[in-house]
Scaffold this motif. Structure first.
Motif, mmCIF file in Angstrom:
data_model
loop_
_atom_site.group_PDB
_atom_site.id
_atom_site.type_symbol
_atom_site.label_atom_id
_atom_site.label_comp_id
_atom_site.label_asym_id
_atom_site.label_seq_id
_atom_site.Cartn_x
_atom_site.Cartn_y
_atom_site.Cartn_z
ATOM 1 N N HIS A 4 0.472 -1.073 0.334
ATOM 2 C CA HIS A 4 0.341 -0.004 0.107
ATOM 3 C C HIS A 4 1.061 1.254 0.084
ATOM 4 O O HIS A 4 1.389 1.717 0.096
ATOM 5 C CB HIS A 4 -0.833 0.298 1.314
ATOM 6 N N TYR A 19 -9.952 11.203 -5.453
ATOM 7 C CA TYR A 19 -10.342 9.843 -5.786
ATOM 8 C C TYR A 19 -11.361 8.981 -5.873
ATOM 9 O O TYR A 19 -11.031 8.109 -6.605
ATOM 10 C CB TYR A 19 -8.829 9.353 -5.041
ATOM 11 N N LEU A 23 -10.563 7.305 -10.024
ATOM 12 C CA LEU A 23 -10.515 5.990 -9.183
ATOM 13 C C LEU A 23 -12.152 4.671 -10.005
ATOM 14 O O LEU A 23 -11.491 3.410 -10.642
ATOM 15 C CB LEU A 23 -9.822 4.975 -8.333
ATOM 16 N N TYR A 28 -11.792 1.572 -8.971
ATOM 17 C CA TYR A 28 -11.948 1.161 -7.573
ATOM 18 C C TYR A 28 -12.619 1.935 -6.871
ATOM 19 O O TYR A 28 -13.238 2.657 -7.274
ATOM 20 C CB TYR A 28 -10.088 2.148 -7.278
ATOM 21 N N CYS A 31 -12.807 2.292 -0.012
ATOM 22 C CA CYS A 31 -13.311 0.748 0.779
ATOM 23 C C CYS A 31 -13.375 1.401 2.693
ATOM 24 O O CYS A 31 -13.425 0.203 3.506
ATOM 25 C CB CYS A 31 -11.864 0.155 0.866
ATOM 26 N N PHE A 40 -8.987 3.229 -0.462
ATOM 27 C CA PHE A 40 -9.316 2.833 -1.457
ATOM 28 C C PHE A 40 -8.438 1.769 -2.916
ATOM 29 O O PHE A 40 -7.593 1.925 -1.694
ATOM 30 C CB PHE A 40 -9.365 4.336 -2.889
ATOM 31 N N GLY A 41 -8.835 1.010 -3.401
ATOM 32 C CA GLY A 41 -8.546 0.184 -3.816
ATOM 33 C C GLY A 41 -9.518 -1.098 -4.301
ATOM 34 O O GLY A 41 -10.899 -0.754 -4.267
ATOM 35 N N PRO A 42 -9.250 -2.258 -4.547
ATOM 36 C CA PRO A 42 -10.561 -2.792 -4.880
ATOM 37 C C PRO A 42 -11.602 -3.186 -3.165
ATOM 38 O O PRO A 42 -11.139 -2.870 -2.665
ATOM 39 C CB PRO A 42 -9.534 -4.457 -5.078
ATOM 40 N N LYS A 43 -12.644 -3.174 -4.195
ATOM 41 C CA LYS A 43 -13.461 -3.839 -2.737
ATOM 42 C C LYS A 43 -12.967 -4.631 -1.864
ATOM 43 O O LYS A 43 -12.131 -5.394 -1.786
ATOM 44 C CB LYS A 43 -14.897 -4.807 -3.432
ATOM 45 N N PRO A 46 -8.512 -2.042 0.573
ATOM 46 C CA PRO A 46 -7.720 -1.169 0.199
ATOM 47 C C PRO A 46 -5.940 -1.162 0.297
ATOM 48 O O PRO A 46 -5.397 -1.341 0.900
ATOM 49 C CB PRO A 46 -7.872 0.086 1.453
ATOM 50 N N PHE A 65 -2.103 4.780 -11.696
ATOM 51 C CA PHE A 65 -2.179 3.010 -11.561
ATOM 52 C C PHE A 65 -2.709 2.768 -13.330
ATOM 53 O O PHE A 65 -2.788 3.455 -14.065
ATOM 54 C CB PHE A 65 -4.046 3.937 -10.981
#
Length: 119
Positions: A4, A19, A23, A28, A31, A40-43, A46, A65
Motif C-alpha cells: 500500500h 479519488y 478511480l 477502485y 473501502c 481506496f482499492g479493489p473492494k 485498500p 494506476f
C-alpha cells in the motif's frame, strides 16, 4: 512489490471526492473512511491511503494506476477533472515512454501527479 501507499492531504473531503471519481473507471472504490483518513482499492482491499495532514505540504508525489483499457483512462481523466483535479496531460499515447504506452495525468487537490496507464 508494494502492499500500500499513503499520501498526506490537506482537505480530506476534497481528496476523497477526487479519488472516488477518478478511480471508479479503473475499478477502485472507497473501502474505508473516517475523520482522519480514507482508503481506496479493489473492494475490501485498500491499497491507497489518504491521511489528513495540516502541516506544510512538501513537493507532490507521483502515483500511477494500471487501467484495463484506453476507455477507462479517458474516463479517469474526465471524471477526475470534474471532481476537482487539474489536467496534467490528457488521455493519449506516450510513444516516448514506450510504443504501446497510453496514459492520462491529473494533479490532485494536494498537488500530486496522478496517472492512469495501460501498455
Amino acid at each position: 512489490m508494494y502492499d500500500h501507499i499513503g499520501l498526506k492531504v490537506g482537505n480530506l473531503d476534497a481528496s476523497a471526492r477526487f479519488y472516488t471519481a477518478a478511480l471508479a473507471p479503473l475499478g477502485y472504490v472507497l473501502c474505508s473512511r473516517d475523520a482522519s483518513g480514507a482508503g481506496f482499492g479493489p473492494k475490501g482491499e485498500p491499497a491507497l491511503w489518504l491521511y489528513l495532514y495540516k502541516g506544510v505540504s512538501g513537493a507532490g508525489a507521483h502515483i500511477a494506476f494500471r487501467a484495463p483499457d484506453h476507455a477507462a483512462i479517458q474516463k479517469f481523466h474526465a471524471e477526475g477533472v470534474k471532481a476537482g483535479g487539474r489536467d496534467n496531460g490528457g488521455a493519449g499515447p506516450r510513444a516516448d515512454y514506450s510504443p504501446t504506452y497510453f496514459a492520462a495525468f491529473l494533479i490532485d487537490p494536494d498537488g500530486n501527479n496522478v496517472e492512469a496507464v495501460c501498455t
